[in-house]
Write an enzyme that holds these catalytic residues in place. Structure first.
Site, PDB file in Angstrom:
ATOM      1  N   TYR A 150      -8.990  93.323  -2.548  1.00 42.03           N
ATOM      2  CA  TYR A 150      -7.164  93.482  -2.593  1.00 42.03           C
ATOM      3  C   TYR A 150      -7.226  92.357  -3.212  1.00 42.03           C
ATOM      4  O   TYR A 150      -7.389  90.679  -2.384  1.00 42.03           O
ATOM      5  CB  TYR A 150      -6.899  93.077  -0.918  1.00 42.03           C
TER       6      TYR A 150
ATOM      7  N   GLU B 128       0.930  92.650  -5.295  1.00 39.08           N
ATOM      8  CA  GLU B 128       0.164  93.743  -4.531  1.00 39.08           C
ATOM      9  C   GLU B 128      -0.766  94.256  -5.794  1.00 39.08           C
ATOM     10  O   GLU B 128       0.048  95.203  -6.222  1.00 39.08           O
ATOM     11  CB  GLU B 128       0.456  94.276  -3.597  1.00 39.08           C
TER      12      GLU B 128
END
Ligand code: GDP
Ligand code: MN
Length: 416
Positions: free
Chosen positions: A136, A224
């Site tokens: 991530y 993101e």
């Protein structure tokens, strides 16, 4: 939602039409990947498709170019598509066409869409990647420090909010000094924290820096990558990409502004944006019409305090015209949950008599049936009260904000 409200700003009055788009403009994954790839961020090969034919043609092309599989991805402005059945891998053209048939046009429900879901009107057809690890990456403004924070975690591919709540230590953070920017040493620190192999570190540092550059150049408010993947042959890719942009900077980026897809936005919010009304739909029963964002926030709070729940945030702004007030009323009343309306105005630039004239005209024209409670203060307040009294319409006026809130909550309950 709350960050949207908190981030509300009014810095560019000359751009009032622009301000009315959502405070953080969202774009689709395929658009985010197009932007990122211009900055050198590696993304899988693929193309957006609007129709089953386009999707089939793209899948055919990818297989012809040697792809071992393709992934069919629903393009909606919400995450959690994988779990909801909006992301499917196919190993053959036939299988890809089957997924396209099932996903395109479906009402996709994810934890971010609400129970009604969102209709899938576009697909992204991509070559599959041989995933080794799902990681991530995220860049976001930390409002507490007023600085950007770069986040990285080995727990990619899942909901990061859950990771943050249950195992916050699994998210590594680097705060970015605005005067210095994101340092290569910080990128290396994050790359090592991700447990990458020595052969992947330099590639990862370049990847992280490109992502940061894209964020800064586009005046993004969030970037993101979840998942940020490593492949079996040691490559790194953004398998998913989410970018939101600061609305107040959109006037500097006409190309980005053009990426807005109103089909993905709440229809009432789109309607409000046409009249430069700052409206955000919420789930409660008491519609609010307020001037000033701070007063609008306080109004929502005091409704809650009085035991009710706001149906929306609405700031009609300082210079609201009668036409805007009418449209605001129309929008408030189009929400089927609304049981009562609370008009809370502090007359400064917007004079109370003008507001009252607009409200009376709109209430008569639209034949408003739900109870209306007002709290009025400021310039020409006495004239305003007189206009309401003389209108023959049934308005209740609270002497204080607290009293008005209690009146409107009681009115909403009585209307149930
Ligand atoms: P989201 O659920 O809306 O966040 O959509 P993502 O793009 O993140 O996809 C969800 C999940 O689908 C990912 O975490 C991957 O596990 C999987 N996925 C997406 N693309 C591929 C791919 O090309 N190959 C494989 N094997 N899995 C994929
Ligand atoms: Mn994702």
């Amino acid at each position: 939602m709350l960050t949207q409200l908190v981030a509300y700003q009014n810095e560019f009055p000359e751009e009032s039409a622009d301000r009315a788009v959502p405070t953080h403009m969202k774009i689709h994954e395929y658009q985010a990947k197009e932007i990122l790839s211009k900055y050198g961020v590696a993304v899988p090969k693929g193309e957006m498709a609007n129709t089953p034919e386009e999707a089939a043609a793209e899948a055919r092309k990818l297989f012809a170019e040697g792809a071992s599989g393709v992934v069919v991805k629903a393009q909606i402005h919400a995450g959690g598509r994988g779990k909801g059945g909006g992301v499917k891998v196919a190993r053959s053209r036939e299988e890809a066409e089957e997924h396209v048939k099932n996903i395109l046009g479906m009402q996709l429900v994810t934890h971010q869409t609400g129970p009604q879901g969102q209709k899938v009107q576009r697909l992204l057809i991509e070559e599959t990647a041989a995933i080794d690890r799902e990681l991530y990456l995220g860049i976001v403004l930390d409002r507490a420090t007023g600085k950007l924070v770069y986040m990285a975690s080995q727990a990619g591919g899942m909901e990061i909010e859950e990771v943050a709540a249950k195992t916050p230590e699994a998210i590594f953070k680097e705060t970015i000094d605005p005067a210095v920017g994101f340092g290569a040493w910080q990128a290396r620190k994050l790359a090592f924290a991700l447990g990458l192999k020595p052969t992947q570190i330099n590639q990862a540092v370049a990847f992280l820096q490109s992502l940061y550059k894209a964020f800064i150049d586009t005046d993004a408010s969030l970037v993101e990558i979840n998942p940020f993947i490593t492949t079996k042959d040691d490559k790194l890719f953004a398998l998913d990409a989410k970018i939101t942009f600061d609305d107040n900077a959109l006037f500097r980026h006409p190309d980005i502004k053009a990426l807005r897809d109103v089909a993905e936005e709440d229809p009432l919010e789109v309607e409000a944006s046409k009249y430069a009304l700052n409206y955000i739909k919420l789930d409660g029963t008491i519609a609010c019409m307020v001037n000033g964002a701070g007063l609008a926030m306080a109004t929502m709070d005091i409704i809650q305090y009085a035991g009710g729940s706001p149906a929306n945030f609405l700031d009609v702004g300082g210079g609201a015209t009668q036409e805007q007030i009418e449209h605001a009323f129309e929008i408030l009343l189009s929400d089927a949950n609304v049981k009562a309306i609370f008009i809370n105005i502090f007359g400064g630039i917007l004079r109370v008599d003008r507001l009252a004239t607009g409200v009376v005209a709109a209430a008569k024209k639209l034949n408003v049936k739900v109870p209306i409670v007002l709290r009025l203060e400021g310039t020409n307040v006495e004239e305003g009260r007189k206009i309401l009294k003389d209108s023959g319409l049934n308005f209740e006026v609270g002497a204080t904000m607290k009293e008005a809130a209690e009146l409107v909550v009681a009115a909403a309950e009585g209307a149930k």
